[in-house]
Design a protein around this motif. Structure first.
Motif, PDB file in Angstrom:
ATOM      1  N   LEU A   8       0.869  -1.482  -0.025  1.00 43.52           N
ATOM      2  CA  LEU A   8      -0.062  -0.073   0.137  1.00 43.52           C
ATOM      3  C   LEU A   8       0.810   1.400   0.027  1.00 43.52           C
ATOM      4  N   LEU A  25      -8.133  -2.170   1.488  1.00 45.12           N
ATOM      5  CA  LEU A  25      -7.455  -2.157   0.233  1.00 45.12           C
ATOM      6  C   LEU A  25      -6.178  -3.340   0.285  1.00 45.12           C
ATOM      7  N   ALA A  51      -2.667   5.284   0.334  1.00 47.77           N
ATOM      8  CA  ALA A  51      -3.858   4.434   0.480  1.00 47.77           C
ATOM      9  C   ALA A  51      -4.451   4.217   1.783  1.00 47.77           C
ATOM     10  N   ALA A  93      -8.559   7.027  -0.391  1.00 45.37           N
ATOM     11  CA  ALA A  93      -9.210   5.903  -1.353  1.00 45.37           C
ATOM     12  C   ALA A  93     -10.517   6.380  -1.824  1.00 45.37           C
ATOM     13  N   TRP A 119      -4.563   5.215  -9.789  1.00 45.70           N
ATOM     14  CA  TRP A 119      -5.225   5.734  -9.080  1.00 45.70           C
ATOM     15  C   TRP A 119      -6.575   5.928  -9.099  1.00 45.70           C
ATOM     16  N   PRO A 155      -4.592  -1.379  -4.955  1.00 45.04           N
ATOM     17  CA  PRO A 155      -3.842  -0.380  -4.355  1.00 45.04           C
ATOM     18  C   PRO A 155      -3.042   0.076  -5.750  1.00 45.04           C
TER      19      PRO A 155
END
Length: 416
Positions: free
Chosen positions: A164, A175, A366, A371, A391, A397
């Motif tokens: 991450l 994530l 992250a 997020a 992104w 991630p």
């Protein structure tokens, strides 16, 4: 009547994956890249100090990365990757000198074998990640996994930071779960590591893609920076590049495969994750190779976190490295070499030639809040524009797999 064209702006991994997918479907594609070369953050170059080809940053692919591996198979790049014969993740504790190898197996039975686990851990410690998806999207990794335990210090923390690029105290539990459920819970095939061979990342992901696209007459315009968009009646009608505008036909499409901050400037009002994490990479050229080292190894108890071996070059990666970005390169080289020298058992060895690479915006941070700012592939209010990039909201991630997945997803939407 001419065939509609899809203009892909950005020839990093997401843009290349989109272009390959569309060209394979027989679609007309035009690639635009602001830099003088394709590849973005996933590239290799010859370093004059080391006189070796090195990667901008170290990346590890896993067997669970089906989208990235399918992309490599299509362009003929998988042969440039290497893998170990056995599926195992080696670690070394720089503080205690202890080493171990994590060996995931088929089904949960492997967690009952102490020889396949992290030393000092118990089998039930490995069940705790099953709670990651149960705490909601605002949960942090540290809310679910205890970092002060042996398994936290020796496994969950290094994996969280590597996956991450965010410290467990801030990182998104959701994530991390998105990766764990695809890898550790799927058995050894999903955990098989793949890493760049002698030709580097470019030799696997970039150069074969460019050759594949050239063979299908897909043009790539480098030094082509997008400065603005002309929008009329909910459509992009022109792309305003540094050397002049490019008009779009009524059926043409645009895929923006650009970094999040650049995309936000081009599309005011679009919500994107603007907080980023840094990664520090150091490449050391040794007097002679050290073949006794594994191709990669996780390090705990020091500053260096992951070490990759390619010939006589040892490359170190430190993720979530914002605290190191203002340090002089010479000081960082000395600091990281001390960790490597301890690993090699040569603590007094002088620091060899070293290239330090600081990626200040290596990927979006992250965190749960950041997020939540990730947009989907479609741009609200624009019928002929799509987004790609690690992104965007891929559910993963900021990884190679996420970048490729985003490009392939955009390509599929172009064709609907």
């Amino acid at each position: 009547m001419s065939q509609p064209v899809t203009h892909i702006v950005g020839a990093g991994l997401a843009g290349l994956a989109c272009a390959v997918e569309l060209a394979a479907a027989g679609r007309a594609v035009m690639l635009h890249e602001a830099a003088l070369q394709a590849g973005g953050r996933c590239r290799s170059f010859h370093d004059p100090l080391l006189d070796r080809v090195i990667d901008n940053g170290n990346h590890l692919l896993l067997g669970a990365n089906h989208h990235a591996l399918a992309y490599l198979d299509r362009i003929g790049g998988r042969a440039a990757l290497e893998s170990s014969e056995r599926v195992e993740l080696p670690f070394h504790d720089l503080a205690s000198g202890e080493g171990w190898v994590l060996r995931p197996g088929h089904g949960p039975g492997w967690i009952f074998d102490p020889a396949r686990r992290v030393p000092g851990t118990r089998w039930w410690d490995y069940l705790r990640p099953l709670a990651l998806p149960l705490h909601g999207r605002q949960a942090r990794v540290v809310d679910v996994l205890a970092m002060d335990s042996p398994i936290g210090q020796r496994l969950w923390q290094p994996l969280t930071i590597a996956i991450l690029n965010t410290a467990p105290a801030a990182a998104s539990a959701a994530l991390l779960w998105s990766v764990f459920r695809r890898t550790l819970l799927k058995g050894p095939a999903a955990c098989r590591p793949y890493f760049a061979g002698a030709a580097g990342l470019s030799g696997a992901f970039i150069d074969p893609a460019l050759a594949w696209l050239r063979a299908r007459d897909v043009p790539l315009h480098v030094g082509h920076r997008l400065r603005g968009l002309t929008i009329q009646a909910g459509r992009v009608v022109a792309l305003d590049f540094n050397d002049g505008p490019v008009g779009l036909g009524p059926q043409d499409r645009v895929v923006l495969a650009l970094p999040a901050p650049v995309t936000a400037e081009l599309l005011p009002g679009l919500t994107v994750p603007l907080d980023h994490g840094a990664i520090l990479n150091a490449h050391f050229r040794l007097p002679v190779p050290v073949p006794s080292l594994p191709p990669f190894i996780g390090l705990v108890g020091g500053v260096a976190e992951w070490l990759f071996r390619r010939g006589d070059v040892l490359s170190v990666t430190v993720s979530a490295a914002d605290r190191w970005m203002e340090q002089p390169s010479e000081a960082l080289a000395t600091l990281l070499w001390a960790d490597i020298a301890r690993l090699l058992g040569t603590p007094t060895a002088p620091c060899p030639p070293c290239r330090i690479i600081k990626e200040r915006r290596a990927g979006f941070a992250a965190t749960p809040a950041n997020a939540a700012q990730r947009p989907g592939a479609r741009v609200p209010g624009l019928d002929n524009m799509l987004l790609a990039g690690d992104w965007t909201d891929t559910g993963l991630p900021a990884t190679i797999e996420g970048a490729v997945l985003s490009g392939q997803r955009a390509a599929r939407l172009v064709q609907t």
